[in-house]
Motif scaffolding. Structure first.
Motif, PDB file in Angstrom:
ATOM      1  N   UNK A  30       0.840  -1.196   0.000  1.00  0.00           N
ATOM      2  CA  UNK A  30       0.000   0.000   0.000  1.00  0.00           C
ATOM      3  C   UNK A  30       0.877   1.249   0.000  1.00  0.00           C
ATOM      4  N   UNK A  31       0.348   2.388  -0.512  1.00  0.00           N
ATOM      5  CA  UNK A  31       1.131   3.623  -0.617  1.00  0.00           C
ATOM      6  C   UNK A  31       1.729   4.110   0.709  1.00  0.00           C
ATOM      7  N   UNK A  32       1.133   3.740   1.841  1.00  0.00           N
ATOM      8  CA  UNK A  32       1.669   4.184   3.132  1.00  0.00           C
ATOM      9  C   UNK A  32       2.892   3.370   3.562  1.00  0.00           C
ATOM     10  N   UNK A  33       3.330   2.439   2.710  1.00  0.00           N
ATOM     11  CA  UNK A  33       4.514   1.637   3.000  1.00  0.00           C
ATOM     12  C   UNK A  33       4.224   0.298   3.648  1.00  0.00           C
ATOM     13  N   UNK A  34       2.985   0.054   4.007  1.00  0.00           N
ATOM     14  CA  UNK A  34       2.649  -1.223   4.645  1.00  0.00           C
ATOM     15  C   UNK A  34       2.613  -2.332   3.607  1.00  0.00           C
ATOM     16  N   UNK A  35       3.164  -3.479   3.999  1.00  0.00           N
ATOM     17  CA  UNK A  35       3.132  -4.667   3.164  1.00  0.00           C
ATOM     18  C   UNK A  35       2.566  -5.820   3.973  1.00  0.00           C
ATOM     19  N   UNK A  36       1.804  -6.657   3.303  1.00  0.00           N
ATOM     20  CA  UNK A  36       1.211  -7.825   3.924  1.00  0.00           C
ATOM     21  C   UNK A  36       1.549  -9.047   3.088  1.00  0.00           C
ATOM     22  N   UNK A  37       2.101 -10.057   3.723  1.00  0.00           N
ATOM     23  CA  UNK A  37       2.422 -11.310   3.029  1.00  0.00           C
ATOM     24  C   UNK A  37       1.361 -12.350   3.379  1.00  0.00           C
ATOM     25  N   UNK A  38       0.829 -12.970   2.327  1.00  0.00           N
ATOM     26  CA  UNK A  38      -0.210 -13.984   2.494  1.00  0.00           C
ATOM     27  C   UNK A  38       0.057 -15.144   1.530  1.00  0.00           C
ATOM     28  N   UNK A  39      -0.638 -16.232   1.755  1.00  0.00           N
ATOM     29  CA  UNK A  39      -0.618 -17.365   0.829  1.00  0.00           C
ATOM     30  C   UNK A  39      -2.033 -17.530   0.291  1.00  0.00           C
ATOM     31  N   UNK A  40      -2.150 -17.483  -1.019  1.00  0.00           N
ATOM     32  CA  UNK A  40      -3.430 -17.702  -1.688  1.00  0.00           C
ATOM     33  C   UNK A  40      -3.434 -19.155  -2.165  1.00  0.00           C
ATOM     34  N   UNK A  41      -4.431 -19.913  -1.753  1.00  0.00           N
ATOM     35  CA  UNK A  41      -4.561 -21.315  -2.179  1.00  0.00           C
ATOM     36  C   UNK A  41      -5.801 -21.441  -3.045  1.00  0.00           C
ATOM     37  N   UNK A  42      -5.612 -21.950  -4.258  1.00  0.00           N
ATOM     38  CA  UNK A  42      -6.711 -22.123  -5.201  1.00  0.00           C
ATOM     39  C   UNK A  42      -6.823 -23.586  -5.583  1.00  0.00           C
ATOM     40  N   UNK A  43      -8.052 -24.063  -5.715  1.00  0.00           N
ATOM     41  CA  UNK A  43      -8.274 -25.440  -6.135  1.00  0.00           C
ATOM     42  C   UNK A  43      -9.528 -25.504  -7.009  1.00  0.00           C
ATOM     43  N   UNK A  44      -9.537 -26.496  -7.876  1.00  0.00           N
ATOM     44  CA  UNK A  44     -10.687 -26.730  -8.741  1.00  0.00           C
ATOM     45  C   UNK A  44     -11.424 -27.937  -8.192  1.00  0.00           C
ATOM     46  N   UNK A  45     -12.712 -27.785  -7.962  1.00  0.00           N
ATOM     47  CA  UNK A  45     -13.524 -28.874  -7.425  1.00  0.00           C
ATOM     48  C   UNK A  45     -14.846 -28.933  -8.178  1.00  0.00           C
ATOM     49  N   UNK A  46     -15.086 -30.041  -8.837  1.00  0.00           N
ATOM     50  CA  UNK A  46     -16.325 -30.225  -9.607  1.00  0.00           C
ATOM     51  C   UNK A  46     -16.563 -29.094 -10.601  1.00  0.00           C
ATOM     52  N   UNK A  47     -15.506 -28.678 -11.283  1.00  0.00           N
ATOM     53  CA  UNK A  47     -15.613 -27.631 -12.288  1.00  0.00           C
ATOM     54  C   UNK A  47     -15.722 -26.224 -11.737  1.00  0.00           C
ATOM     55  N   UNK A 100      -8.494  -2.224   0.206  1.00  0.00           N
ATOM     56  CA  UNK A 100      -8.709  -2.630   1.595  1.00  0.00           C
ATOM     57  C   UNK A 100     -10.090  -2.173   2.075  1.00  0.00           C
ATOM     58  N   UNK A 101     -10.507  -2.602   3.272  1.00  0.00           N
ATOM     59  CA  UNK A 101     -11.853  -2.247   3.757  1.00  0.00           C
ATOM     60  C   UNK A 101     -12.106  -0.744   3.862  1.00  0.00           C
ATOM     61  N   UNK A 102     -11.034   0.061   4.001  1.00  0.00           N
ATOM     62  CA  UNK A 102     -11.191   1.513   4.081  1.00  0.00           C
ATOM     63  C   UNK A 102     -11.244   2.163   2.698  1.00  0.00           C
ATOM     64  N   UNK A 103     -11.112   1.343   1.640  1.00  0.00           N
ATOM     65  CA  UNK A 103     -11.159   1.873   0.283  1.00  0.00           C
ATOM     66  C   UNK A 103      -9.808   2.274  -0.274  1.00  0.00           C
ATOM     67  N   UNK A 104      -8.724   2.037   0.468  1.00  0.00           N
ATOM     68  CA  UNK A 104      -7.377   2.376  -0.015  1.00  0.00           C
ATOM     69  C   UNK A 104      -6.921   1.319  -1.009  1.00  0.00           C
ATOM     70  N   UNK A 105      -6.344   1.794  -2.107  1.00  0.00           N
ATOM     71  CA  UNK A 105      -5.880   0.901  -3.165  1.00  0.00           C
ATOM     72  C   UNK A 105      -4.411   0.566  -2.974  1.00  0.00           C
ATOM     73  N   UNK A 106      -4.069  -0.676  -3.284  1.00  0.00           N
ATOM     74  CA  UNK A 106      -2.691  -1.131  -3.256  1.00  0.00           C
ATOM     75  C   UNK A 106      -2.455  -2.081  -4.402  1.00  0.00           C
ATOM     76  N   UNK A 107      -1.239  -2.614  -4.455  1.00  0.00           N
ATOM     77  CA  UNK A 107      -0.913  -3.588  -5.492  1.00  0.00           C
ATOM     78  C   UNK A 107      -0.720  -4.963  -4.840  1.00  0.00           C
TER      79      UNK A 107
END
Length: 115
Positions: A30-47, A100-107
């Motif tokens: 985010x522009x304020x310098x905050x960074x958040x590290x997460x793991x996104x897990x995606x799976x396909x189930x029954x199409x 984010x929930x406050x409407x701030x945009x990030x990458x």
């Protein structure tokens, strides 16, 4: 003929969904310098594509998960707010925006972890 074309389109969508399935190491910045590290897990189930996003505090299910060609979008609700994510998928990376929930945009940038 229409049925054949429809089945072909469904097959291509299922193959692409399977192509994004797996774990992705992601960083939201985010522009304020905050960074958040997460793991996104995606799976396909029954199409259908399903997934979660997790950090060191736990995980939440992805809502409104959609894959349209190379465009992936979803929402993740944590606590009192919802994050809105829109990504472009290419091979082993995804890049896009997060609101984010406050409407701030990030990458948000995600990569498949190296084996």
């Amino acid at each position: 003929m229409k049925k054949t074309i429809f089945l072909l389109v469904l097959s291509v969508c299922a193959v692409f969904a399977a192509g994004v399935a797996g774990e992705w190491d992601a960083t939201a910045s985010f522009p304020n310098g905050k960074e958040y590290r997460v793991v996104i897990s995606l799976r396909e189930s029954d199409g259908k594509l399903e997934g979660t996003v997790a950090d060191d505090r736990g995980s939440v299910g992805l809502e409104d998960l959609k894959l349209d060609g190379t465009e992936l979008s979803f929402k993740a609700t944590e606590g009192n707010g919802t994050f809105d994510v829109k990504l472009t998928v290419s091979a082993d990376s995804m890049k896009g925006s997060v609101k984010d929930p406050a409407g701030k945009m990030g990458t948000l940038v995600a990569v498949r972890p190296k084996s």
